[in-house]
Scaffold this motif. Structure first.
Motif, mmCIF file in Angstrom:
data_model
loop_
_atom_site.group_PDB
_atom_site.id
_atom_site.type_symbol
_atom_site.label_atom_id
_atom_site.label_comp_id
_atom_site.label_asym_id
_atom_site.label_seq_id
_atom_site.Cartn_x
_atom_site.Cartn_y
_atom_site.Cartn_z
ATOM 1 N N HIS A 97 2.005 -25.059 -18.389
ATOM 2 C CA HIS A 97 3.283 -24.563 -17.883
ATOM 3 C C HIS A 97 4.322 -24.474 -19.000
ATOM 4 O O HIS A 97 5.029 -23.470 -19.141
ATOM 5 C CB HIS A 97 3.759 -25.506 -16.766
ATOM 6 C CG HIS A 97 5.048 -25.123 -16.144
ATOM 7 N ND1 HIS A 97 6.238 -25.701 -16.483
ATOM 8 C CD2 HIS A 97 5.337 -24.198 -15.203
ATOM 9 C CE1 HIS A 97 7.204 -25.163 -15.773
ATOM 10 N NE2 HIS A 97 6.693 -24.258 -14.981
ATOM 11 N N GLU A 98 4.418 -25.518 -19.831
ATOM 12 C CA GLU A 98 5.349 -25.531 -20.963
ATOM 13 C C GLU A 98 5.039 -24.404 -21.948
ATOM 14 O O GLU A 98 5.935 -23.711 -22.426
ATOM 15 C CB GLU A 98 5.249 -26.865 -21.726
ATOM 16 C CG GLU A 98 6.045 -27.972 -21.129
ATOM 17 C CD GLU A 98 7.527 -27.827 -21.436
ATOM 18 O OE1 GLU A 98 7.918 -27.780 -22.615
ATOM 19 O OE2 GLU A 98 8.290 -27.766 -20.473
ATOM 20 N N LEU A 117 3.453 -21.625 -21.414
ATOM 21 C CA LEU A 117 3.753 -20.331 -20.791
ATOM 22 C C LEU A 117 5.250 -20.046 -20.846
ATOM 23 O O LEU A 117 5.661 -18.948 -21.224
ATOM 24 C CB LEU A 117 3.261 -20.304 -19.342
ATOM 25 C CG LEU A 117 3.607 -19.051 -18.548
ATOM 26 C CD1 LEU A 117 2.903 -17.841 -19.145
ATOM 27 C CD2 LEU A 117 3.219 -19.225 -17.097
ATOM 28 N N TRP A 118 6.081 -21.029 -20.508
ATOM 29 C CA TRP A 118 7.525 -20.831 -20.536
ATOM 30 C C TRP A 118 8.033 -20.584 -21.950
ATOM 31 O O TRP A 118 9.055 -19.919 -22.128
ATOM 32 C CB TRP A 118 8.258 -22.017 -19.906
ATOM 33 C CG TRP A 118 8.487 -21.780 -18.444
ATOM 34 C CD1 TRP A 118 7.731 -22.255 -17.417
ATOM 35 C CD2 TRP A 118 9.502 -20.961 -17.860
ATOM 36 N NE1 TRP A 118 8.231 -21.798 -16.228
ATOM 37 C CE2 TRP A 118 9.328 -21.006 -16.468
ATOM 38 C CE3 TRP A 118 10.542 -20.218 -18.381
ATOM 39 C CZ2 TRP A 118 10.151 -20.318 -15.594
ATOM 40 C CZ3 TRP A 118 11.366 -19.535 -17.504
ATOM 41 C CH2 TRP A 118 11.163 -19.586 -16.125
ATOM 42 N N ASN A 119 7.364 -21.075 -22.965
ATOM 43 C CA ASN A 119 7.779 -20.800 -24.347
ATOM 44 C C ASN A 119 7.553 -19.339 -24.731
ATOM 45 O O ASN A 119 8.122 -18.863 -25.703
ATOM 46 C CB ASN A 119 7.058 -21.713 -25.340
ATOM 47 C CG ASN A 119 7.779 -23.025 -25.521
ATOM 48 O OD1 ASN A 119 8.975 -23.135 -25.266
ATOM 49 N ND2 ASN A 119 7.056 -24.028 -25.959
ATOM 50 N N THR A 120 6.731 -18.631 -23.982
ATOM 51 C CA THR A 120 6.508 -17.199 -24.272
ATOM 52 C C THR A 120 7.502 -16.307 -23.558
ATOM 53 O O THR A 120 7.603 -15.129 -23.864
ATOM 54 C CB THR A 120 5.082 -16.768 -23.865
ATOM 55 O OG1 THR A 120 4.946 -16.872 -22.443
ATOM 56 C CG2 THR A 120 4.027 -17.615 -24.542
ATOM 57 N N ILE A 121 8.251 -16.856 -22.617
ATOM 58 C CA ILE A 121 9.210 -16.073 -21.834
ATOM 59 C C ILE A 121 10.567 -16.092 -22.541
ATOM 60 O O ILE A 121 11.100 -17.145 -22.842
ATOM 61 C CB ILE A 121 9.321 -16.632 -20.398
ATOM 62 C CG1 ILE A 121 7.966 -16.522 -19.700
ATOM 63 C CG2 ILE A 121 10.416 -15.909 -19.629
ATOM 64 C CD1 ILE A 121 7.902 -17.248 -18.375
ATOM 65 N N SER A 149 5.267 -30.537 -27.026
ATOM 66 C CA SER A 149 4.895 -30.335 -25.626
ATOM 67 C C SER A 149 3.886 -31.386 -25.173
ATOM 68 O O SER A 149 3.957 -31.884 -24.047
ATOM 69 C CB SER A 149 4.317 -28.933 -25.415
ATOM 70 O OG SER A 149 5.301 -27.947 -25.608
ATOM 71 N N SER A 158 11.475 -22.095 -30.061
ATOM 72 C CA SER A 158 10.434 -22.631 -29.182
ATOM 73 C C SER A 158 9.860 -23.924 -29.750
ATOM 74 O O SER A 158 9.919 -24.176 -30.947
ATOM 75 C CB SER A 158 9.326 -21.599 -28.991
ATOM 76 O OG SER A 158 8.656 -21.370 -30.207
ATOM 77 N N ARG A 162 17.138 -17.282 -23.051
ATOM 78 C CA ARG A 162 17.285 -17.796 -24.414
ATOM 79 C C ARG A 162 18.384 -17.080 -25.119
ATOM 80 O O ARG A 162 18.684 -15.982 -24.985
ATOM 81 C CB ARG A 162 15.992 -17.650 -25.199
ATOM 82 C CG ARG A 162 14.951 -18.595 -24.690
ATOM 83 C CD ARG A 162 13.796 -18.597 -25.605
ATOM 84 N NE ARG A 162 12.912 -19.662 -25.153
ATOM 85 C CZ ARG A 162 11.937 -20.134 -25.848
ATOM 86 N NH1 ARG A 162 11.702 -19.651 -27.050
ATOM 87 N NH2 ARG A 162 11.178 -21.091 -25.401
ATOM 88 N N TRP A 164 13.426 -14.887 -21.301
ATOM 89 C CA TRP A 164 14.530 -14.940 -20.355
ATOM 90 C C TRP A 164 15.311 -16.238 -20.503
ATOM 91 O O TRP A 164 14.751 -17.317 -20.594
ATOM 92 C CB TRP A 164 13.981 -14.826 -18.934
ATOM 93 C CG TRP A 164 15.023 -14.979 -17.874
ATOM 94 C CD1 TRP A 164 15.940 -14.050 -17.500
ATOM 95 C CD2 TRP A 164 15.255 -16.118 -17.073
ATOM 96 N NE1 TRP A 164 16.731 -14.548 -16.502
ATOM 97 C CE2 TRP A 164 16.326 -15.836 -16.222
ATOM 98 C CE3 TRP A 164 14.670 -17.366 -16.984
ATOM 99 C CZ2 TRP A 164 16.817 -16.727 -15.293
ATOM 100 C CZ3 TRP A 164 15.157 -18.266 -16.068
ATOM 101 C CH2 TRP A 164 16.221 -17.935 -15.229
#
Length: 87
Positions: free
Chosen positions: A76-77, A79-83, A29, A23, A87, A85
């Motif tokens: 948004h960035e 948040l997506w780093n916590t997902i 970011s 990440s 990876r 899916w």
């Protein structure tokens, strides 16, 4: 022969992907947010100027858009780093 090439290429892609899957740090970011917003804000100012015919109004719209969308993009960035899916 073609299947061998496919397998070799997939293995190379998989190994390089592992180095890219970490990440991002918040500083990165932020830098991405600023550079992208500069481009997006310039676009908004130009479009606003074309539509309204008033450069001062176009810059006002661009300034508001700059701040709000930069904050939204950063969130948004992050948040997506916590997902996990994809990876």
């Amino acid at each position: 022969m073609i299947a061998d090439q496919f397998l070799i290429n997939n293995e190379a892609a998989s190994s390089s992907f592992k180095t890219d899957s970490a990440s991002e740090q918040p500083k990165r970011s932020i830098a991405k947010s600023i550079s992208w917003r500069a481009i997006g804000t310039l676009d908004t100012i130009i479009i606003s100027w074309i539509i309204t015919g008033k450069l001062s109004l176009a810059f006002s719209i661009g300034l508001v858009e700059l701040v709000t969308k930069m904050v939204l993009y950063f969130l948004h960035e992050r948040l997506w780093n916590t997902i996990k899916w994809g990876r």
